[in-house]
Design a protein around this motif. Structure first.
Motif, PDB file in Angstrom:
ATOM      1  N   GLY A 101       5.666  18.592   3.110  1.00  0.00           N
ATOM      2  CA  GLY A 101       5.719  19.123   4.471  1.00  0.00           C
ATOM      3  C   GLY A 101       6.707  18.346   5.309  1.00  0.00           C
ATOM      4  O   GLY A 101       7.826  18.057   4.873  1.00  0.00           O
ATOM      5  N   ASP A 102       6.291  17.961   6.514  1.00  0.00           N
ATOM      6  CA  ASP A 102       7.165  17.192   7.400  1.00  0.00           C
ATOM      7  C   ASP A 102       6.762  15.720   7.472  1.00  0.00           C
ATOM      8  O   ASP A 102       7.035  15.035   8.455  1.00  0.00           O
ATOM      9  N   VAL A 103       6.099  15.234   6.435  1.00  0.00           N
ATOM     10  CA  VAL A 103       5.746  13.818   6.375  1.00  0.00           C
ATOM     11  C   VAL A 103       6.960  12.987   5.970  1.00  0.00           C
ATOM     12  O   VAL A 103       7.312  12.007   6.637  1.00  0.00           O
ATOM     13  N   LEU A 104       7.615  13.394   4.892  1.00  0.00           N
ATOM     14  CA  LEU A 104       8.746  12.634   4.365  1.00  0.00           C
ATOM     15  C   LEU A 104       9.873  13.576   3.998  1.00  0.00           C
ATOM     16  O   LEU A 104       9.657  14.611   3.359  1.00  0.00           O
ATOM     17  N   PHE A 105      11.095  13.214   4.411  1.00  0.00           N
ATOM     18  CA  PHE A 105      12.295  13.978   4.109  1.00  0.00           C
ATOM     19  C   PHE A 105      13.269  13.138   3.297  1.00  0.00           C
ATOM     20  O   PHE A 105      13.077  11.927   3.113  1.00  0.00           O
ATOM     21  N   ASN A 106      14.332  13.780   2.860  1.00  0.00           N
ATOM     22  CA  ASN A 106      15.441  13.086   2.233  1.00  0.00           C
ATOM     23  C   ASN A 106      16.150  12.252   3.292  1.00  0.00           C
ATOM     24  O   ASN A 106      16.833  12.768   4.162  1.00  0.00           O
ATOM     25  N   GLY A 107      15.930  10.945   3.269  1.00  0.00           N
ATOM     26  CA  GLY A 107      16.578  10.034   4.204  1.00  0.00           C
ATOM     27  C   GLY A 107      15.958   9.970   5.580  1.00  0.00           C
ATOM     28  O   GLY A 107      16.514   9.335   6.476  1.00  0.00           O
ATOM     29  N   SER A 108      14.800  10.587   5.773  1.00  0.00           N
ATOM     30  CA  SER A 108      14.200  10.590   7.110  1.00  0.00           C
ATOM     31  C   SER A 108      12.689  10.788   6.995  1.00  0.00           C
ATOM     32  O   SER A 108      12.129  10.866   5.893  1.00  0.00           O
ATOM     33  N   ILE A 109      12.031  10.859   8.141  1.00  0.00           N
ATOM     34  CA  ILE A 109      10.600  11.143   8.215  1.00  0.00           C
ATOM     35  C   ILE A 109      10.371  12.174   9.315  1.00  0.00           C
ATOM     36  O   ILE A 109      11.280  12.498  10.084  1.00  0.00           O
ATOM     37  N   GLY A 110       9.166  12.699   9.400  1.00  0.00           N
ATOM     38  CA  GLY A 110       8.867  13.714  10.395  1.00  0.00           C
ATOM     39  C   GLY A 110       8.923  13.181  11.826  1.00  0.00           C
ATOM     40  O   GLY A 110       8.662  12.004  12.071  1.00  0.00           O
ATOM     41  N   ASP A 151       8.385   6.113  -8.899  1.00  0.00           N
ATOM     42  CA  ASP A 151       9.702   6.348  -8.323  1.00  0.00           C
ATOM     43  C   ASP A 151      10.275   7.707  -8.686  1.00  0.00           C
ATOM     44  O   ASP A 151      11.062   8.283  -7.922  1.00  0.00           O
ATOM     45  N   ASP A 152       9.915   8.245  -9.850  1.00  0.00           N
ATOM     46  CA  ASP A 152      10.536   9.494 -10.275  1.00  0.00           C
ATOM     47  C   ASP A 152       9.823  10.737  -9.761  1.00  0.00           C
ATOM     48  O   ASP A 152      10.219  11.863 -10.082  1.00  0.00           O
ATOM     49  N   GLN A 153       8.780  10.564  -8.940  1.00  0.00           N
ATOM     50  CA  GLN A 153       8.140  11.753  -8.387  1.00  0.00           C
ATOM     51  C   GLN A 153       9.103  12.471  -7.449  1.00  0.00           C
ATOM     52  O   GLN A 153       9.708  11.876  -6.559  1.00  0.00           O
ATOM     53  N   VAL A 154       9.238  13.777  -7.666  1.00  0.00           N
ATOM     54  CA  VAL A 154      10.123  14.605  -6.846  1.00  0.00           C
ATOM     55  C   VAL A 154       9.399  15.004  -5.567  1.00  0.00           C
ATOM     56  O   VAL A 154       8.259  15.472  -5.601  1.00  0.00           O
ATOM     57  N   ILE A 155      10.059  14.811  -4.443  1.00  0.00           N
ATOM     58  CA  ILE A 155       9.524  15.211  -3.143  1.00  0.00           C
ATOM     59  C   ILE A 155      10.210  16.495  -2.710  1.00  0.00           C
ATOM     60  O   ILE A 155      11.441  16.555  -2.574  1.00  0.00           O
ATOM     61  N   ALA A 168      14.164   7.091  -4.448  1.00  0.00           N
ATOM     62  CA  ALA A 168      15.314   7.173  -3.543  1.00  0.00           C
ATOM     63  C   ALA A 168      14.915   6.822  -2.118  1.00  0.00           C
ATOM     64  O   ALA A 168      15.653   6.125  -1.400  1.00  0.00           O
ATOM     65  N   GLU A 169      13.747   7.286  -1.696  1.00  0.00           N
ATOM     66  CA  GLU A 169      13.310   6.991  -0.334  1.00  0.00           C
ATOM     67  C   GLU A 169      12.825   5.554  -0.209  1.00  0.00           C
ATOM     68  O   GLU A 169      12.995   4.917   0.834  1.00  0.00           O
ATOM     69  N   ARG A 170      12.225   5.028  -1.256  1.00  0.00           N
ATOM     70  CA  ARG A 170      11.754   3.646  -1.224  1.00  0.00           C
ATOM     71  C   ARG A 170      12.925   2.689  -0.979  1.00  0.00           C
ATOM     72  O   ARG A 170      12.807   1.697  -0.269  1.00  0.00           O
ATOM     73  N   THR A 171      14.064   2.995  -1.597  1.00  0.00           N
ATOM     74  CA  THR A 171      15.202   2.075  -1.522  1.00  0.00           C
ATOM     75  C   THR A 171      16.232   2.450  -0.473  1.00  0.00           C
ATOM     76  O   THR A 171      16.993   1.586  -0.025  1.00  0.00           O
ATOM     77  N   GLY A 172      16.284   3.734  -0.063  1.00  0.00           N
ATOM     78  CA  GLY A 172      17.376   4.151   0.802  1.00  0.00           C
ATOM     79  C   GLY A 172      17.010   4.767   2.136  1.00  0.00           C
ATOM     80  O   GLY A 172      17.897   5.059   2.938  1.00  0.00           O
ATOM     81  N   ASN A 173      15.713   4.977   2.391  1.00  0.00           N
ATOM     82  CA  ASN A 173      15.318   5.609   3.651  1.00  0.00           C
ATOM     83  C   ASN A 173      15.234   4.542   4.746  1.00  0.00           C
ATOM     84  O   ASN A 173      14.401   3.636   4.674  1.00  0.00           O
TER      85      ASN A 173
END
Length: 236
Positions: free
Chosen positions: A164-173, A198-202, A214-219
């Motif tokens: 949903g709008d909890v977590l985005f690619n490079g951002s959060i809600g 880490d490999d779970q797809v969002i 990706a979000e753990r290391t780059g968000n």
């Protein structure tokens, strides 16, 4: 497993259809503004029978066509109890600045509504779904994690979460709307998402997909979160 998605409406909200494969039952996730025609087209393209609508939260850009589709196909719409009031009064979730866009419009609940419960597993369309309450963007935001079958070629299942709008690619809600809380959202992400592999797809409510790693290391919004890493539900 079939996961089809598209962006719809003025807010380009991601709507998803999830099914065991063509010709099977399907769940529709977040049919927002102007999503209904594309949902019908996708159902026809893959010969799918819709059996439920899942709503990650109650904001109008994710729920706008839920009642129309749920009643058309006589299927239930699932939503967390804390966001259910927005089905009939969406203005309470979007604030005064955006309320003008729905002035004069009337909204009602689908004929069948089922309330998500934190920590439950929901069996729908032949899939077991884990439901995790993750407030902060809205009071009733949930994460939906299907228990997908193992790929015989790789020997493992692809791990997917509809965020949903909890977590985005490079951002959060965003948290400036009624019922939002920046700290609560960060707490939800830390507790509900960061412990996952880490490999779970969002698959988010807006924008492109990403992964937990990706979000753990780059968000940039998550740099101060504790780096919790442990096994959770469905081995995530």
């Amino acid at each position: 497993m079939l996961i089809a998605g598209f962006a719809a409406g003025a807010f380009q909200t991601n709507c998803y259809l999830v099914a065991d494969g063509p010709g099977s039952e399907a769940v529709v996730i977040d049919p927002g503004q102007d999503a209904a025609p594309q949902v019908r087209a996708a159902l026809a393209e893959y010969s799918l029978t819709p059996v439920a609508i899942f709503l990650t939260h109650g904001h109008l850009d994710h729920t706008w066509n839920a009642q129309e589709l749920a009643d058309e196909y006589s299927i239930p719409a699932y939503i967390h109890a804390d966001d259910r009031p927005m089905l009939t009064d969406p203005g309470m979730g979007i604030g005064s600045a955006l309320s003008s866009m729905i002035a004069g419009l009337e909204f009602r609940e689908p004929e069948k509504v089922v309330e998500f419960v934190d920590g439950e597993d929901v069996e729908v369309a032949g899939v077991r779904w884990a439901v995790d309450h993750a407030p902060g963007h809205s009071r009733g935001s949930v994460l939906l994690t299907p228990d997908l079958p193992v790929d015989p070629e790789t020997g493992r299942a692809v791990s997917v979460c509809f965020s949903g709008d909890v977590l985005f690619n490079g951002s959060i809600g965003r948290t400036d709307l009624p019922g939002g809380s920046h700290q609560q959202l960060l707490d939800s992400i830390a507790a509900r998402l960061m412990p996952r592999d880490d490999d779970q797809v969002i698959l988010p409510g807006h924008g492109p997909q990403t992964t937990i790693g990706a979000e753990r290391t780059g968000n940039p919004f998550l740099v101060d979160l504790p780096d919790v890493k442990k096994k959770g539900r469905f081995g995530l």
